[in-house]
Design a protein around this motif. Structure first.
Motif, PDB file in Angstrom:
ATOM      1  N   PHE A  85       0.832  -1.194   0.000  1.00  0.00           N
ATOM      2  CA  PHE A  85       0.000   0.000   0.000  1.00  0.00           C
ATOM      3  C   PHE A  85       0.870   1.248   0.000  1.00  0.00           C
ATOM      4  O   PHE A  85       0.617   2.214  -0.726  1.00  0.00           O
ATOM      5  N   VAL A  86       1.899   1.225   0.838  1.00  0.00           N
ATOM      6  CA  VAL A  86       2.915   2.276   0.907  1.00  0.00           C
ATOM      7  C   VAL A  86       4.245   1.585   1.133  1.00  0.00           C
ATOM      8  O   VAL A  86       4.303   0.589   1.851  1.00  0.00           O
ATOM      9  N   ASP A  87       5.307   2.091   0.533  1.00  0.00           N
ATOM     10  CA  ASP A  87       6.627   1.468   0.692  1.00  0.00           C
ATOM     11  C   ASP A  87       7.613   2.512   1.206  1.00  0.00           C
ATOM     12  O   ASP A  87       8.300   3.184   0.436  1.00  0.00           O
TER      13      ASP A  87
ATOM     14  N   ASP B 102       7.924  18.480  -3.548  1.00  0.00           N
ATOM     15  CA  ASP B 102       7.316  18.824  -4.842  1.00  0.00           C
ATOM     16  C   ASP B 102       7.462  17.680  -5.835  1.00  0.00           C
ATOM     17  O   ASP B 102       6.525  17.360  -6.578  1.00  0.00           O
ATOM     18  N   GLU B 103       8.627  17.063  -5.846  1.00  0.00           N
ATOM     19  CA  GLU B 103       8.877  15.919  -6.725  1.00  0.00           C
ATOM     20  C   GLU B 103       7.941  14.762  -6.374  1.00  0.00           C
ATOM     21  O   GLU B 103       7.357  14.117  -7.255  1.00  0.00           O
ATOM     22  N   TRP B 104       7.778  14.509  -5.080  1.00  0.00           N
ATOM     23  CA  TRP B 104       6.901  13.415  -4.646  1.00  0.00           C
ATOM     24  C   TRP B 104       5.439  13.705  -4.979  1.00  0.00           C
ATOM     25  O   TRP B 104       4.698  12.798  -5.353  1.00  0.00           O
ATOM     26  N   THR B 105       5.038  14.959  -4.854  1.00  0.00           N
ATOM     27  CA  THR B 105       3.659  15.330  -5.189  1.00  0.00           C
ATOM     28  C   THR B 105       3.399  15.093  -6.668  1.00  0.00           C
ATOM     29  O   THR B 105       2.358  14.536  -7.051  1.00  0.00           O
ATOM     30  N   ARG B 106       4.334  15.509  -7.521  1.00  0.00           N
ATOM     31  CA  ARG B 106       4.155  15.280  -8.962  1.00  0.00           C
ATOM     32  C   ARG B 106       4.079  13.793  -9.277  1.00  0.00           C
ATOM     33  O   ARG B 106       3.305  13.369 -10.154  1.00  0.00           O
ATOM     34  N   ALA B 107       4.850  12.982  -8.573  1.00  0.00           N
ATOM     35  CA  ALA B 107       4.819  11.532  -8.798  1.00  0.00           C
ATOM     36  C   ALA B 107       3.450  10.963  -8.416  1.00  0.00           C
ATOM     37  O   ALA B 107       2.882  10.127  -9.135  1.00  0.00           O
TER      38      ALA B 107
ATOM     39  N   LEU C 299      -6.560   2.479  -3.054  1.00  0.00           N
ATOM     40  CA  LEU C 299      -5.598   1.672  -3.811  1.00  0.00           C
ATOM     41  C   LEU C 299      -4.168   2.106  -3.479  1.00  0.00           C
ATOM     42  O   LEU C 299      -3.944   3.226  -3.016  1.00  0.00           O
ATOM     43  N   PRO C 300      -3.197   1.257  -3.745  1.00  0.00           N
ATOM     44  CA  PRO C 300      -1.800   1.632  -3.476  1.00  0.00           C
ATOM     45  C   PRO C 300      -1.399   2.889  -4.252  1.00  0.00           C
ATOM     46  O   PRO C 300      -1.703   3.008  -5.441  1.00  0.00           O
ATOM     47  N   ILE C 301      -0.737   3.800  -3.562  1.00  0.00           N
ATOM     48  CA  ILE C 301      -0.164   4.964  -4.235  1.00  0.00           C
ATOM     49  C   ILE C 301       0.948   5.530  -3.363  1.00  0.00           C
ATOM     50  O   ILE C 301       0.756   5.781  -2.179  1.00  0.00           O
ATOM     51  N   TYR C 302       2.110   5.663  -3.941  1.00  0.00           N
ATOM     52  CA  TYR C 302       3.259   6.292  -3.283  1.00  0.00           C
ATOM     53  C   TYR C 302       4.256   6.651  -4.379  1.00  0.00           C
ATOM     54  O   TYR C 302       4.237   6.069  -5.478  1.00  0.00           O
ATOM     55  N   PRO C 303       5.103   7.650  -4.147  1.00  0.00           N
ATOM     56  CA  PRO C 303       5.934   8.205  -5.228  1.00  0.00           C
ATOM     57  C   PRO C 303       6.820   7.203  -5.943  1.00  0.00           C
ATOM     58  O   PRO C 303       7.090   7.360  -7.143  1.00  0.00           O
ATOM     59  N   GLU C 304       7.275   6.181  -5.240  1.00  0.00           N
ATOM     60  CA  GLU C 304       8.218   5.220  -5.836  1.00  0.00           C
ATOM     61  C   GLU C 304       7.510   4.075  -6.565  1.00  0.00           C
ATOM     62  O   GLU C 304       8.166   3.167  -7.072  1.00  0.00           O
ATOM     63  N   MET C 305       6.207   4.109  -6.628  1.00  0.00           N
ATOM     64  CA  MET C 305       5.449   3.033  -7.272  1.00  0.00           C
ATOM     65  C   MET C 305       5.773   2.981  -8.764  1.00  0.00           C
ATOM     66  O   MET C 305       5.742   3.994  -9.463  1.00  0.00           O
ATOM     67  N   SER C 306       6.075   1.794  -9.260  1.00  0.00           N
ATOM     68  CA  SER C 306       6.489   1.637 -10.668  1.00  0.00           C
ATOM     69  C   SER C 306       5.282   1.522 -11.598  1.00  0.00           C
ATOM     70  O   SER C 306       4.176   1.183 -11.180  1.00  0.00           O
ATOM     71  N   ASP C 307       5.524   1.786 -12.886  1.00  0.00           N
ATOM     72  CA  ASP C 307       4.469   1.620 -13.890  1.00  0.00           C
ATOM     73  C   ASP C 307       3.988   0.177 -13.929  1.00  0.00           C
ATOM     74  O   ASP C 307       2.791  -0.081 -14.126  1.00  0.00           O
ATOM     75  N   GLN C 308       4.905  -0.756 -13.739  1.00  0.00           N
ATOM     76  CA  GLN C 308       4.533  -2.174 -13.758  1.00  0.00           C
ATOM     77  C   GLN C 308       3.570  -2.496 -12.616  1.00  0.00           C
ATOM     78  O   GLN C 308       2.617  -3.267 -12.785  1.00  0.00           O
ATOM     79  N   MET C 309       3.806  -1.888 -11.463  1.00  0.00           N
ATOM     80  CA  MET C 309       2.902  -2.102 -10.326  1.00  0.00           C
ATOM     81  C   MET C 309       1.520  -1.531 -10.612  1.00  0.00           C
ATOM     82  O   MET C 309       0.496  -2.174 -10.335  1.00  0.00           O
ATOM     83  N   ILE C 310       1.487  -0.326 -11.153  1.00  0.00           N
ATOM     84  CA  ILE C 310       0.199   0.289 -11.493  1.00  0.00           C
ATOM     85  C   ILE C 310      -0.573  -0.593 -12.454  1.00  0.00           C
ATOM     86  O   ILE C 310      -1.768  -0.876 -12.261  1.00  0.00           O
ATOM     87  N   GLU C 311       0.107  -1.052 -13.489  1.00  0.00           N
ATOM     88  CA  GLU C 311      -0.550  -1.868 -14.512  1.00  0.00           C
ATOM     89  C   GLU C 311      -1.013  -3.204 -13.950  1.00  0.00           C
ATOM     90  O   GLU C 311      -2.064  -3.736 -14.358  1.00  0.00           O
ATOM     91  N   PHE C 312      -0.272  -3.749 -12.986  1.00  0.00           N
ATOM     92  CA  PHE C 312      -0.682  -5.010 -12.379  1.00  0.00           C
ATOM     93  C   PHE C 312      -1.934  -4.815 -11.527  1.00  0.00           C
ATOM     94  O   PHE C 312      -2.868  -5.626 -11.572  1.00  0.00           O
ATOM     95  N   VAL C 313      -1.967  -3.730 -10.757  1.00  0.00           N
ATOM     96  CA  VAL C 313      -3.160  -3.428  -9.962  1.00  0.00           C
ATOM     97  C   VAL C 313      -4.374  -3.296 -10.879  1.00  0.00           C
ATOM     98  O   VAL C 313      -5.438  -3.872 -10.615  1.00  0.00           O
ATOM     99  N   VAL C 314      -4.212  -2.558 -11.970  1.00  0.00           N
ATOM    100  CA  VAL C 314      -5.305  -2.355 -12.923  1.00  0.00           C
ATOM    101  C   VAL C 314      -5.728  -3.681 -13.556  1.00  0.00           C
ATOM    102  O   VAL C 314      -6.929  -3.968 -13.713  1.00  0.00           O
ATOM    103  N   GLN C 315      -4.765  -4.498 -13.898  1.00  0.00           N
ATOM    104  CA  GLN C 315      -5.049  -5.796 -14.508  1.00  0.00           C
ATOM    105  C   GLN C 315      -5.919  -6.651 -13.594  1.00  0.00           C
ATOM    106  O   GLN C 315      -6.897  -7.269 -14.040  1.00  0.00           O
ATOM    107  N   VAL C 316      -5.576  -6.693 -12.316  1.00  0.00           N
ATOM    108  CA  VAL C 316      -6.349  -7.480 -11.358  1.00  0.00           C
ATOM    109  C   VAL C 316      -7.755  -6.915 -11.202  1.00  0.00           C
ATOM    110  O   VAL C 316      -8.746  -7.663 -11.138  1.00  0.00           O
ATOM    111  N   ILE C 317      -7.876  -5.586 -11.155  1.00  0.00           N
ATOM    112  CA  ILE C 317      -9.193  -4.965 -11.012  1.00  0.00           C
ATOM    113  C   ILE C 317     -10.050  -5.235 -12.250  1.00  0.00           C
ATOM    114  O   ILE C 317     -11.239  -5.589 -12.146  1.00  0.00           O
TER     115      ILE C 317
END
Length: 372
Positions: free
Chosen positions: A5-7, A246-251, A343-361
């Motif tokens: 959820f957060v790393d 600021d960098e983390w917010t944009r992420a 849903l999981p969200i944190y600045p270091e989350m990878s595109d692969q993780m996002i796509e996997f979460v979406v795939q499962v949903i």
């Protein structure tokens, strides 16, 4: 693929040398309580946030309580706040001797400003709007309401560091604002920490005094206060983390946008609605579905962590049973109880993780089309 959820470990690894150096400086100088690290954080945060005063304290809950007390809120008073928040927002009202008056939320999970007049009584002394999940409440209406009725305003910014309303930062509209720096926040310490910000010199002085046993100078206690101090380790870490906020917010905003692109039109999911005047900083990315519990189980089965913020609307908690508030009084907040999922969200989350979460949903709703 495991998706936390957060790393916080990933954040540490990304900036390990900076964080280690921040801790080492405090240890070398033994500035464990107060001292230069705390002063540096307060000065840096107030400058970066654009406010005159930052008063650090032990946690975000203390921050609300101290601000309420120093604004004169006490026995016999009523304070209007949102029906959807963490209990810190309302329990601190009760701790002053005042009574929390809960107002239902709108489609953005924020206090419904159309209902403020209904909550107003001759006992009302203040309003605490909560900028929940990272989005600003409708500040134009809130400022107008408070000015019209001579009410104090304390903005609860625990989940909305550097969020904006009409290009102006939340926390700069009211008499004071409070922040939590709990580890999982957008700007998080490695323990409990909080702060009050204000542009009022007298209020800042009173809050600082009250948080330090009622004294600005050691042994010179002008009032009875509390012990609510940020330690030097947390202050040093937070000052270091401010370089990256600021960098983390944009992420976070990029991740939320990617979720939006990939989840629009999936099942009965309602995605976060963002007000046209607000800038969302996505402390949480909250979706809404009639199949919340089943979806949460499916995510867990695929090693994807999710959470519920919050499973019970504040006025429906056992702690507030004495107020006699029913679900019919706060229908939106009550209805969300069984539908919201973070849903999981944190600045270091990878595109692969996002796509996997979406795939499962997507797969879940394909198997459960009745919700579409």
């Amino acid at each position: 693929m495991k998706v936390p959820f957060v790393d916080l470990g990933a954040q540490y690894q990304a900036h390990k040398s900076d964080f280690d150096a921040a801790i080492a400086r405090v240890v070398e100088n033994t500035s464990f309580i107060g001292g230069q690290p705390v002063r540096t954080f307060e000065e840096t945060f107030s400058r970066q946030y654009g406010v005159k005063h930052c008063i650090s304290c032990a946690n975000g809950t203390d921050a609300i309580y101290i601000a309420l007390k120093m604004l004169g809120i006490g026995a016999g008073d009523e304070v209007i706040t949102s029906a959807a928040s963490w209990i810190s927002t309302s329990e601190t009202i009760s701790q002053t001797g005042a009574v929390p008056v809960f107002v239902d939320v709108n489609e953005n999970y924020l206090i419904d400003t159309c209902l403020l007049e209904q909550a107003l009584t001759e006992k009302t002394k203040a309003v605490i709007p909560v900028h929940l999940y990272g989005q600003a409440a409708e500040m134009d209406d809130l400022v107008r309401f408070c000015r019209k009725n001579g009410l104090k305003m304390i903005e609860d910014c625990a989940q909305a560091h550097f969020s904006q309303w009409r290009g102006r930062r939340v926390g700069t509209f009211g008499d004071a604002a409070t922040f939590s720096f709990y580890p999982g926040k957008n700007l998080g310490a490695w323990g409990d920490a909080g702060a009050i910000v204000t542009n009022d010199d007298d209020l800042a002085n009173a809050c600082r005094m009250f948080a330090n046993h009622g004294a600005l100078v050691k042994h010179e206690h002008l009032m009875e206060g509390v012990n609510s101090r940020m330690d030097g380790l947390q202050a040093s870490l937070l000052t270091t983390k401010l370089r990256y906020i600021d960098e983390w917010t944009r992420a976070r905003q990029r991740i939320a946008q990617r979720y939006n692109e990939l989840l629009t039109g999936v099942g009965d999911l309602s995605l976060p609605a963002v007000h046209r005047h607000a800038e969302h900083v996505y402390h949480l990315y909250v979706v809404n579905t009639a199949q919340r519990d089943a979806l949460k189980e499916e995510l867990a089965a695929n090693e994807i962590q999710s959470a519920i913020h919050y499973p019970t609307a504040l006025p429906l908690l056992p702690a507030y049973r004495h107020l006699g508030i029913t679900a019919e009084r706060v229908p939106v907040a009550a209805g969300n109880q069984s539908r919201i999922l973070s849903l999981p969200i944190y600045p270091e989350m990878s595109d692969q993780m996002i796509e996997f979460v979406v795939q499962v949903i997507r797969s879940f709703f394909k198997k459960n089309p009745s919700s579409a």
